[in-house]
Design a protein around this motif. Structure first.
Motif, mmCIF file in Angstrom:
data_model
loop_
_atom_site.group_PDB
_atom_site.id
_atom_site.type_symbol
_atom_site.label_atom_id
_atom_site.label_comp_id
_atom_site.label_asym_id
_atom_site.label_seq_id
_atom_site.Cartn_x
_atom_site.Cartn_y
_atom_site.Cartn_z
ATOM 1 N N PRO A 385 0.959 -1.334 0.212
ATOM 2 C CA PRO A 385 0.400 0.266 -0.171
ATOM 3 C C PRO A 385 0.719 1.759 -0.129
ATOM 4 N N MET A 386 0.555 1.942 -0.279
ATOM 5 C CA MET A 386 1.016 3.554 -0.509
ATOM 6 C C MET A 386 1.175 5.029 0.845
ATOM 7 N N THR A 387 2.425 4.778 1.080
ATOM 8 C CA THR A 387 2.317 5.264 2.277
ATOM 9 C C THR A 387 1.565 6.286 2.825
ATOM 10 N N THR A 388 2.085 6.993 3.582
ATOM 11 C CA THR A 388 0.682 8.539 3.460
ATOM 12 C C THR A 388 1.962 9.262 3.299
ATOM 13 N N GLN A 389 2.839 9.259 3.648
ATOM 14 C CA GLN A 389 3.972 10.212 3.307
ATOM 15 C C GLN A 389 3.694 10.546 1.139
ATOM 16 N N PRO A 402 0.056 13.754 -6.449
ATOM 17 C CA PRO A 402 1.245 13.315 -5.248
ATOM 18 C C PRO A 402 1.552 11.621 -5.687
ATOM 19 N N ASP A 403 2.358 12.046 -4.790
ATOM 20 C CA ASP A 403 3.173 10.369 -5.708
ATOM 21 C C ASP A 403 2.600 8.939 -5.639
ATOM 22 N N ALA A 404 1.523 9.222 -5.032
ATOM 23 C CA ALA A 404 0.923 7.673 -4.698
ATOM 24 C C ALA A 404 0.240 7.547 -5.833
ATOM 25 N N PHE A 405 -0.392 8.631 -6.002
ATOM 26 C CA PHE A 405 -1.220 7.775 -7.630
ATOM 27 C C PHE A 405 -0.311 7.943 -8.607
ATOM 28 N N ASP A 406 0.938 8.141 -9.275
ATOM 29 C CA ASP A 406 2.086 8.305 -10.339
ATOM 30 C C ASP A 406 2.600 7.329 -9.842
ATOM 31 N N LYS A 407 2.339 6.096 -8.697
ATOM 32 C CA LYS A 407 3.686 5.235 -8.750
ATOM 33 C C LYS A 407 2.332 4.100 -9.156
ATOM 34 N N ALA A 408 1.255 4.275 -8.182
ATOM 35 C CA ALA A 408 0.087 3.256 -8.537
ATOM 36 C C ALA A 408 -0.304 2.002 -9.696
ATOM 37 N N ASP A 409 -0.360 0.855 -9.315
ATOM 38 C CA ASP A 409 -0.205 0.372 -10.230
ATOM 39 C C ASP A 409 -2.395 -0.743 -10.318
ATOM 40 N N HIS A 410 -3.081 -0.697 -9.586
ATOM 41 C CA HIS A 410 -3.963 -0.606 -8.720
ATOM 42 C C HIS A 410 -4.353 -0.465 -7.655
ATOM 43 N N LEU A 411 -6.161 -0.167 -7.582
ATOM 44 C CA LEU A 411 -6.356 -0.438 -6.554
ATOM 45 C C LEU A 411 -7.424 -1.747 -5.922
ATOM 46 N N GLU B 52 7.637 1.688 4.182
ATOM 47 C CA GLU B 52 6.413 1.777 5.395
ATOM 48 C C GLU B 52 6.550 3.023 5.565
ATOM 49 N N ASP B 53 5.410 2.929 6.925
ATOM 50 C CA ASP B 53 4.929 4.451 7.481
ATOM 51 C C ASP B 53 5.545 4.331 8.510
ATOM 52 N N VAL B 54 7.137 5.759 8.500
ATOM 53 C CA VAL B 54 7.793 5.123 9.798
ATOM 54 C C VAL B 54 7.583 6.532 11.053
ATOM 55 N N LYS B 55 7.813 5.415 11.585
ATOM 56 C CA LYS B 55 6.939 6.589 12.587
ATOM 57 C C LYS B 55 7.639 7.160 13.533
ATOM 58 N N LEU B 56 9.124 7.017 14.061
ATOM 59 C CA LEU B 56 10.314 8.019 14.757
ATOM 60 C C LEU B 56 9.681 9.164 14.048
ATOM 61 N N PRO B 57 10.319 10.221 15.208
ATOM 62 C CA PRO B 57 10.254 11.810 15.121
ATOM 63 C C PRO B 57 11.021 11.968 13.735
ATOM 64 N N ALA B 97 15.020 11.817 0.043
ATOM 65 C CA ALA B 97 14.721 13.830 -1.453
ATOM 66 C C ALA B 97 12.779 13.284 0.278
ATOM 67 N N ALA B 98 12.366 12.424 0.389
ATOM 68 C CA ALA B 98 11.336 12.437 0.857
ATOM 69 C C ALA B 98 10.856 13.118 2.306
ATOM 70 N N HIS B 99 12.333 12.643 2.432
ATOM 71 C CA HIS B 99 12.453 13.722 4.012
ATOM 72 C C HIS B 99 12.173 14.641 4.395
ATOM 73 N N TYR B 100 13.867 16.028 3.136
ATOM 74 C CA TYR B 100 13.783 16.976 2.830
ATOM 75 C C TYR B 100 12.619 17.641 2.508
ATOM 76 N N ASN B 101 11.890 16.844 1.676
ATOM 77 C CA ASN B 101 10.697 17.493 1.176
ATOM 78 C C ASN B 101 9.663 17.411 2.490
#
Lengths: 417, 277
Positions: A385-389, A402-411, B52-57, B97-101
């Motif tokens: 699954p795509m991450t929140t970030q 958003p990257d999540a949509f660029d990378k998605a290959d299916h729902l 994954e979603d990393v939980k660290l500060p 890059a994701a972090h600095y973004n």
């Protein structure tokens, strides 16, 4: 007179020829003449028993039966022995000989519970067990009781799309497609009873116990129960479907594009709400897309107007039999096996701008009907699954989406269990 | 005392993070279906940040990512010829890059994206001689955000390995992606050939053309902008094993019936001649 003679000869000749070919055909097909003098108990399940089908439940395993959300689960019955009985009276001078042939040579032996002598041998075509000659002194000689040897899923662990030495397995489509691997054979036992008098056979009787499609599916679930997953996570614990939970494939409405509701080869399905879910998602997407197109009010992260493409949704996965699931997914307990999940791809080149925008539209559509849908969904790329970030960032590539949509290959969407 | 407390907190957090990694996170091998040639802990930590979603500060994340960056740099001289090393290195730059973004440091993001692309370029260039060295999952991860030519290369390597399939249709959409990218890059002949390859692969895999004809049609019309060439219908495509089998099943009995009828007719004819005599 000549006409009659000629017609008579012609009819006779044609009749002989037909009989001759019928005899050859019968030989070729090895057609079994089933005897009504043999009564058979093949399963504790009355429906299975009625068609002389069965499943093989390993000893000391407590496996839950009832796969659908609303079904009350029960522990599946342990393996009952097969009982085949000759139900006509026998003369004291008659001798009996039982033979059991296992159809699939990879699933060899049987355990005979009847108290009479016999021996088994492995032939090229499969395993054969035969009793000695049973005369009147042998107790219960008219009844043969045996158990099939339990078998388990052969590969050591789940490994999506790969077999030994990292090679992709030559597999994809369930047992009905490829039955040459040791995964889930269509097992059958041919039981033959010869009645002899003074060393010559005076009559032969045959019964065939064979897994039907529903039981083959159920056997797949049994074989995959408690299977280890590849990497970390829970072992397989998907319950076994009851026969009533397996049905014919419902007709897919024409608005739903893409694959049928299952690509498994059984022509049967487990549908635990996935068709309704698919319809709801598709309708929500089409409505939202139409609204966005008419309002022309869709902007990217850089506040540039977005043109909404006409890409429709394409069903890529519905119900999967465990074998098929094993090939496609790392999720040993994946809900596709329960008939409660559906995967959609947007009809655009994967990871293109059109595809990314369409997934964005789809995501918004689902967020809008969230409270009514009562389902769970996630966008996936490479099976994760795509991450929140990734829903917030725009770096891979930097294109306003958003990257999540660029990378998605299916729902992936499923009803909530 | 306050400094001591902060340090203690950092240590506790790092221990908790490491423990969480060892218990739950997908390892590099799990996720990318490939054995890394470098220290597996490093590879797993980089994978964890990516997948994954990393939980660290946020400040702890930065410490961890920078630490990984220096550990990977230290391995460069001994692993410089290994495609997988450059992939992991690029992946860590992507994580940075994701972090600095997240912390809105635009210039640093750009720098790490550039580093990532350079690392992936090296990985692809080394893998060129032996694309099987890297898995489809790795190529699939690398392709996002790469310059056009590299993206095409990564997609084609991914395709050559059957795609990083997760569902029934994804492989065919990956074909479409390849054709689309080639077309957009002005490589029209290659795009046409890629379409033919897709058709061949469909026939070989015996896909249900009543389902996939729609997809082929769309690739032709939308991407290749072809209108004149007829798209093969399922009937035209009977070169598959299944159809051959069906042909055998139909033709053999038909021939048998014809032979039988001929025999009957011949006998009738002979009888007719006999009775005439």
């Amino acid at each position: 007179m000549t006409g009659k003679y000629f017609l008579n000869k012609a009819v006779k000749f044609t009749g002989y020829i037909c009989l001759y070919y019928l005899a050859i055909y019968t030989q070729l097909c090895n057609a079994a003449i089933l005897s009504s003098d043999l009564s058979v108990i093949s399963s504790a399940d009355p429906e299975s028993n009625a068609v002389q089908s069965f499943i093989i439940v390993p000893k000391n395993k407590f496996i839950q039966q009832g796969i659908k959300k609303q079904t009350k689960q029960q522990v599946i019955s342990q393996q009952t022995p097969f009982v085949i009985e000759y139900n006509k009276p026998l003369h004291d001078t008659e001798t009996l000989e039982w033979k059991v042939k296992v159809s699939n040579k990879q699933y060899g032996t049987i355990n005979v519970l009847s108290k009479f002598s016999g021996h088994g041998k492995l032939l090229k075509s499969g395993f054969l067990w035969q009793s000695g000659y049973l005369n009147k002194s042998v107790k219960n000689r008219q009844r043969l009781v045996f158990r099939p040897k339990p078998f388990s899923h052969q590969p050591a662990i789940y490994k999506k799309g790969r077999g030994s030495a990292g090679k992709r397995r030559n597999y994809g489509g369930g047992t009905m497609h490829v039955n040459k691997e040791r995964y889930n054979p269509k097992l059958s036992y041919t039981i033959k009873l010869n009645i002899l008098k003074s060393g010559s056979i005076i009559s032969s009787h045959e019964a065939i116990l064979e897994m039907d499609k529903k039981d083959m599916i159920r056997q797949e679930y049994i074989n995959h129960y408690n299977i280890r997953r590849y990497g970390k996570g829970d072992n397989g614990n998907i319950p076994i479907p009851t026969r009533q939970e397996i049905s014919t494939i419902p007709i897919k409405p024409s608005e739903l594009k893409g694959n049928p509701l299952t690509e498994s080869k059984y022509q049967l399905i487990i549908n635990d709400g996935m068709l309704d879910l698919a319809n709801n998602i598709n309708n929500a997407y089409l409505t939202h897309r139409k609204n966005l197109k008419s309002s022309k009010n869709f902007y990217d992260l850089d506040s540039k107007k977005i043109f909404v493409p006409n890409a429709n949704l394409w069903i890529s996965s519905g119900w999967r039999n465990p074998e098929r699931n094993e090939w496609y997914s790392n999720a040993v307990n994946g809900i596709h096996q329960r008939g409660g999940a559906i995967d959609f791809i947007v009809m655009a080149p994967s990871n293109s701008r059109d595809s990314a925008i369409s997934y964005w539209v789809l995501w918004q559509a689902l967020e809008e009907i969230k409270s009514d849908l009562n389902a769970y969904w996630q966008l996936e790329s490479n099976g994760r699954p795509m991450t929140t970030q990734e829903f917030k960032q725009d770096i891979e590539p930097k294109n306003g989406i958003p990257d999540a949509f660029d990378k998605a290959d299916h729902l992936h969407a499923n009803i909530q269990y | 005392m306050q400094i001591f407390n902060t340090k203690l907190r950092i240590i506790v957090l790092i221990i908790a993070f490491t423990l969480s990694l060892s218990s739950n996170a997908a390892s590099f091998d799990d996720y990318f279906q490939s054995k890394s040639d470098i220290n597996s802990t490093i590879a797993d930590r980089v994978t964890h940040y990516y997948s994954e979603d990393v939980k660290l500060p946020i400040e702890q994340q930065q410490i961890e990512l920078k630490k990984l960056e220096s550990q990977l740099s230290a391995l460069e001289s001994s692993h410089t010829n290994q495609a997988i090393y450059w992939f992991i290195r690029g992946l860590n730059d992507r994580n940075l890059a994701a972090h600095y973004n997240h912390t809105n440091e635009t210039e640093t993001v750009k720098q790490h994206i550039e580093n990532k692309n350079n690392a992936y370029r090296k990985a692809l260039s080394i893998a060129k001689n032996n694309p099987q060295k890297l898995s489809a999952a790795i190529y699939s991860t690398m392709k996002h955000g790469l310059p056009e030519d590299l993206k095409i290369e990564a997609t084609q390597f991914e395709l050559a390995q059957g795609g990083n399939i997760e569902n029934e249709s994804a492989y065919w959409y990956l074909h479409w992606s390849n054709i689309d990218q080639l077309k957009k890059a002005g490589r029209h002949e290659e795009a046409d050939k890629a379409f033919d390859d897709m058709q061949k692969a469909m026939r070989k895999k015996n896909v249900d053309m009543s389902v996939y004809a729609d997809l082929s049609k769309q690739v032709e019309k939308q991407t290749l902008k072809r209108t004149d060439k007829k798209i093969p219908t399922p009937i035209q495509q009977d070169n598959t094993e299944e159809n051959k089998l069906i042909s055998k099943e139909v033709i053999m009995p038909a021939l048998l019936i014809i032979a039988l009828l001929s025999l009957v007719l011949l006998t009738i004819y002979e009888l007719f001649i006999k009775t005439k005599k």
